[in-house]
Design a protein around this motif. Structure first.
Motif, short mmCIF file in Angstrom:
data_model
loop_
_atom_site.label_atom_id
_atom_site.label_comp_id
_atom_site.label_asym_id
_atom_site.label_seq_id
_atom_site.Cartn_x
_atom_site.Cartn_y
_atom_site.Cartn_z
N UNK A 197 0.85 -1.19 0.00
CA UNK A 197 0.00 0.00 0.00
C UNK A 197 0.89 1.24 0.00
N UNK A 198 1.29 1.66 -1.17
CA UNK A 198 2.19 2.80 -1.28
C UNK A 198 1.42 4.10 -1.39
N UNK A 199 1.71 5.02 -0.49
CA UNK A 199 1.12 6.36 -0.49
C UNK A 199 2.10 7.32 -1.18
N UNK A 200 1.65 8.54 -1.52
CA UNK A 200 2.57 9.50 -2.14
C UNK A 200 3.87 9.70 -1.34
N UNK A 201 3.77 9.69 -0.01
CA UNK A 201 4.98 9.86 0.81
C UNK A 201 5.93 8.68 0.65
N UNK A 202 5.40 7.48 0.35
CA UNK A 202 6.25 6.31 0.14
C UNK A 202 6.95 6.39 -1.22
N UNK A 203 6.26 6.92 -2.20
CA UNK A 203 6.82 7.04 -3.54
C UNK A 203 7.94 8.08 -3.55
N UNK A 204 7.77 9.13 -2.74
CA UNK A 204 8.83 10.10 -2.55
C UNK A 204 8.98 11.09 -3.69
N UNK A 205 9.89 12.04 -3.49
CA UNK A 205 10.20 13.04 -4.51
C UNK A 205 11.58 13.60 -4.22
N UNK A 206 12.18 14.22 -5.22
CA UNK A 206 13.52 14.79 -5.02
C UNK A 206 14.52 13.72 -4.61
N UNK A 207 15.17 13.90 -3.45
CA UNK A 207 16.19 12.97 -2.99
C UNK A 207 15.62 11.69 -2.41
N UNK A 208 14.30 11.56 -2.39
CA UNK A 208 13.68 10.28 -2.02
C UNK A 208 12.87 9.70 -3.18
N UNK A 209 12.98 10.30 -4.34
CA UNK A 209 12.17 9.91 -5.49
C UNK A 209 12.76 8.78 -6.31
N UNK A 210 12.04 8.40 -7.37
CA UNK A 210 12.40 7.24 -8.17
C UNK A 210 13.74 7.39 -8.87
N UNK A 211 14.07 8.58 -9.32
CA UNK A 211 15.33 8.76 -10.03
C UNK A 211 16.52 8.44 -9.12
N UNK A 212 16.44 8.87 -7.87
CA UNK A 212 17.51 8.60 -6.91
C UNK A 212 17.58 7.11 -6.60
N UNK A 213 16.43 6.49 -6.45
CA UNK A 213 16.40 5.04 -6.19
C UNK A 213 17.00 4.27 -7.37
N UNK A 214 16.66 4.70 -8.57
CA UNK A 214 17.20 4.02 -9.76
C UNK A 214 18.72 4.14 -9.83
N UNK A 215 19.25 5.29 -9.42
CA UNK A 215 20.71 5.45 -9.39
C UNK A 215 21.34 4.46 -8.41
N UNK A 216 20.70 4.28 -7.25
CA UNK A 216 21.18 3.30 -6.28
C UNK A 216 21.16 1.90 -6.89
N UNK A 217 20.09 1.55 -7.58
CA UNK A 217 19.99 0.23 -8.20
C UNK A 217 21.07 0.05 -9.26
N UNK A 218 21.32 1.07 -10.06
CA UNK A 218 22.37 0.99 -11.08
C UNK A 218 23.73 0.76 -10.42
N UNK A 219 23.97 1.44 -9.30
CA UNK A 219 25.24 1.26 -8.60
C UNK A 219 25.35 -0.14 -8.01
N UNK A 220 24.29 -0.64 -7.39
CA UNK A 220 24.29 -2.00 -6.84
C UNK A 220 24.54 -3.03 -7.94
N UNK A 221 23.92 -2.82 -9.09
CA UNK A 221 24.05 -3.77 -10.20
C UNK A 221 25.48 -3.76 -10.76
#
Length: 232
Positions: free
Chosen positions: A6-30
């Motif tokens: 159950x993801x709310x807008x606060x869970x999805x995040x924005x800016x430094x908690x948003x999807x682009x930042x998460x994707x960068x973390x995933x790219x680094x982990x990969x």
């Protein structure tokens, strides 16, 4: 496949908690690095991408949630680096997706949430009552079914044993016998072992006859695995 949350807008995040930042973390982990082995299990990477780590730390630290750093969560405890969570989860899944996993050291609840997002039935034990109450609220908010208990983690959860996997998120001087005995034949245990400054992440597998095979996965740094319970 990632379990529905159950993801709310606060869970999805924005800016430094948003999807682009998460994707960068995933790219680094990969990709990995000289100091960090690449994470190759896409199921694990998807879980790390989806579970909102910024909701498992204090609001003042949320902007740092998608850095590869451990962060304080109070009571002298930390939320592990994303790489450590991903690595321990990946190793746990190498012999196939476990159905039932015991986690020792709930902490913020993040490791348990990643496992639950993968569809694993999680049983987690935490000795510090305040941390467990906060983690339970996070599980409920995200709609994740995680069974939890306030108890001494060194005892494990014997009445629910055996488990297909055991994951320990604090370091003991040596492997705790009570935890390895709660591992089902064919199961995997992942635990940091050793004193502060000299810990290793150990992989242990129990074969169908009950014999133990183990190997060292390399150096790590975890808070100590302590006995007893704290109500606060």
């Amino acid at each position: 496949m990632i379990a529905r949350m159950r993801l709310q807008p606060a869970d999805i995040g924005s800016g430094l908690t948003g999807q682009r930042v998460r994707d960068r973390l995933i790219d680094w982990l990969r990709a990995g690095s000289a100091d960090y082995e690449a994470i190759t299990d896409e199921r694990v990477l998807n879980a790390i991408r989806t579970v909102p780590r910024h909701q498992f730390v204090d609001e003042a630290l949320a902007m740092r949630a998608y850095e590869n750093n451990a962060l304080p969560i109070g009571h002298g405890q930390t939320i592990s680096q994303p790489w450590v969570v991903a690595r321990m989860t990946e190793v746990l899944l190498q012999q196939g997706m476990p159905k039932r996993v015991l986690e020792i050291g709930t902490g913020s609840g993040y490791q348990a949430a990643v496992l639950a997002a993968l569809g694993v039935e999680v049983f987690t034990v935490e000795r510090i009552g305040d941390l467990l109450r906060t983690a339970r609220k996070r599980f409920r908010t995200l709609g994740l079914h995680v069974r939890s208990k306030h108890d001494d983690g060194r005892i494990g959860w014997p009445e629910e044993a055996p488990f297909d996997g055991v994951i320990v998120t604090a370091a003991a001087a040596s492997l705790v016998d009570a935890l390895s005995t709660q591992l089902a034949p064919g199961g995997t245990l992942i635990a940091p072992v050793g004193p502060s400054g000299g810990q290793s992440l150990l992989w242990l597998r129990k074969d169908a006859e009950g014999a133990i095979v183990q190997r060292d996965l390399g150096p790590v740094v975890f808070v100590p695995l302590l006995s007893g319970m704290v109500d606060a």
